[in-house]
Design a protein around this motif. Sequence first.
Motif, PDB file in Angstrom:
ATOM      1  N   TYR A  71       4.275  -2.874  -9.078  1.00 23.96           N
ATOM      2  CA  TYR A  71       5.586  -2.245  -8.842  1.00 23.96           C
ATOM      3  C   TYR A  71       6.132  -1.581 -10.085  1.00 23.96           C
ATOM      4  CZ  TYR A  71       7.458  -6.525 -10.953  1.00 23.96           C
ATOM      5  OH  TYR A  71       7.741  -7.550 -11.812  1.00 23.96           O
ATOM      6  N   THR A 106       8.338  -1.365   0.529  1.00 20.66           N
ATOM      7  CA  THR A 106       9.557  -1.138  -0.237  1.00 20.66           C
ATOM      8  C   THR A 106      10.399  -2.397  -0.138  1.00 20.66           C
ATOM      9  OG1 THR A 106       9.499   1.224   0.240  1.00 20.66           O
ATOM     10  CG2 THR A 106      11.604   0.313  -0.522  1.00 20.66           C
ATOM     11  N   LYS A 164      14.095  -4.320 -11.929  1.00 22.40           N
ATOM     12  CA  LYS A 164      13.334  -4.530 -10.705  1.00 22.40           C
ATOM     13  C   LYS A 164      12.391  -5.709 -10.912  1.00 22.40           C
ATOM     14  CE  LYS A 164       9.846  -1.054 -11.852  1.00 22.40           C
ATOM     15  NZ  LYS A 164       9.164   0.157 -11.406  1.00 22.40           N
ATOM     16  N   CYS A 204       9.379  -8.345  -8.581  1.00 17.32           N
ATOM     17  CA  CYS A 204       8.656  -8.706  -7.362  1.00 17.32           C
ATOM     18  C   CYS A 204       7.992 -10.058  -7.567  1.00 17.32           C
ATOM     19  CB  CYS A 204       7.561  -7.691  -7.033  1.00 17.32           C
ATOM     20  SG  CYS A 204       8.142  -6.084  -6.455  1.00 17.32           S
ATOM     21  N   THR A 249      13.263  -5.231  -0.039  1.00 16.35           N
ATOM     22  CA  THR A 249      14.549  -5.364   0.642  1.00 16.35           C
ATOM     23  C   THR A 249      15.409  -6.455  -0.004  1.00 16.35           C
ATOM     24  OG1 THR A 249      13.666  -6.995   2.183  1.00 16.35           O
ATOM     25  CG2 THR A 249      13.536  -4.674   2.854  1.00 16.35           C
ATOM     26  N   CYS A 303      10.548  -8.287  -3.211  1.00 17.27           N
ATOM     27  CA  CYS A 303      10.844  -7.328  -4.275  1.00 17.27           C
ATOM     28  C   CYS A 303      12.314  -6.931  -4.205  1.00 17.27           C
ATOM     29  CB  CYS A 303       9.978  -6.077  -4.145  1.00 17.27           C
ATOM     30  SG  CYS A 303       8.241  -6.324  -4.564  1.00 17.27           S
ATOM     31  N   SER A 304      12.836  -6.532  -5.339  1.00 14.59           N
ATOM     32  CA  SER A 304      14.214  -6.056  -5.417  1.00 14.59           C
ATOM     33  C   SER A 304      14.445  -4.946  -4.402  1.00 14.59           C
ATOM     34  CB  SER A 304      14.496  -5.491  -6.815  1.00 14.59           C
ATOM     35  OG  SER A 304      14.136  -6.398  -7.814  1.00 14.59           O
ATOM     36  N   LYS A 305      15.677  -4.816  -3.944  1.00 15.81           N
ATOM     37  CA  LYS A 305      16.041  -3.770  -2.991  1.00 15.81           C
ATOM     38  C   LYS A 305      15.584  -2.408  -3.497  1.00 15.81           C
ATOM     39  CE  LYS A 305      20.093  -5.887  -0.890  1.00 15.81           C
ATOM     40  NZ  LYS A 305      21.532  -5.737  -0.627  1.00 15.81           N
ATOM     41  N   THR A 306      15.006  -1.636  -2.628  1.00 16.72           N
ATOM     42  CA  THR A 306      14.522  -0.262  -2.824  1.00 16.72           C
ATOM     43  C   THR A 306      13.357  -0.130  -3.812  1.00 16.72           C
ATOM     44  OG1 THR A 306      16.051   0.447  -4.581  1.00 16.72           O
ATOM     45  CG2 THR A 306      16.836   0.657  -2.280  1.00 16.72           C
ATOM     46  N   THR A 307      12.796  -1.240  -4.263  1.00 21.09           N
ATOM     47  CA  THR A 307      11.675  -1.174  -5.200  1.00 21.09           C
ATOM     48  C   THR A 307      10.372  -0.933  -4.436  1.00 21.09           C
ATOM     49  OG1 THR A 307      12.758  -2.666  -6.770  1.00 21.09           O
ATOM     50  CG2 THR A 307      10.356  -2.447  -6.948  1.00 21.09           C
ATOM     51  N   PRO A 308       9.704   0.193  -4.675  1.00 21.52           N
ATOM     52  CA  PRO A 308       8.416   0.426  -4.020  1.00 21.52           C
ATOM     53  C   PRO A 308       7.344  -0.464  -4.660  1.00 21.52           C
ATOM     54  CG  PRO A 308       9.001   2.295  -5.415  1.00 21.52           C
ATOM     55  CD  PRO A 308      10.130   1.318  -5.485  1.00 21.52           C
TER      56      PRO A 308
END
Length: 148
Positions: A148, A114, A17, A19, A116, A51-56
């Motif tokens: 993150y 989050t 991940k 960001c 995308t 940020c990477s997909k699905t990374t909160p």
Amino acid sequence: MAATSSGTFQVLINVAKACSVTAGNASNIDFGTVNSSATGLVASSNISVTCSKTTPYNVGLLPSNTSTVGAGAMTSVSGGSDTVAYQLRSVSATGPVWGNTATPTAVGNGVAGTGTGVAQVIPVFATVANANVTPGNYADTVTVQVNY
């Protein structure tokens, strides 16, 4: 007599991940030129977080005075002793205070999102209660921290 033999192998990758934040001059919040009698000033701009997909993620803002509650102070560019107090906010000029108590697992007084995989634009608002200071140019630097 013809014969064949076969085997298999895998193709592997481990995607970590990640960001990043885009701020800089394009994100400056500029109140412009105001009279020293001005009150209730509002200005805004945007920052961008990718940020990477699905990374909160949780975004914190830290004025140069290190106020964790987003209460900054612009100082005179020419070296005077006056300061112009400002408050950072999310959502709107009257929205929640935006500070820097966010962590990777808790939003605190930051802003949550989050990822995308593409840039997400986040508005930042600043308010100044009054500009009753010595005339001149005032500025402060805010650090954007993405957890993150």
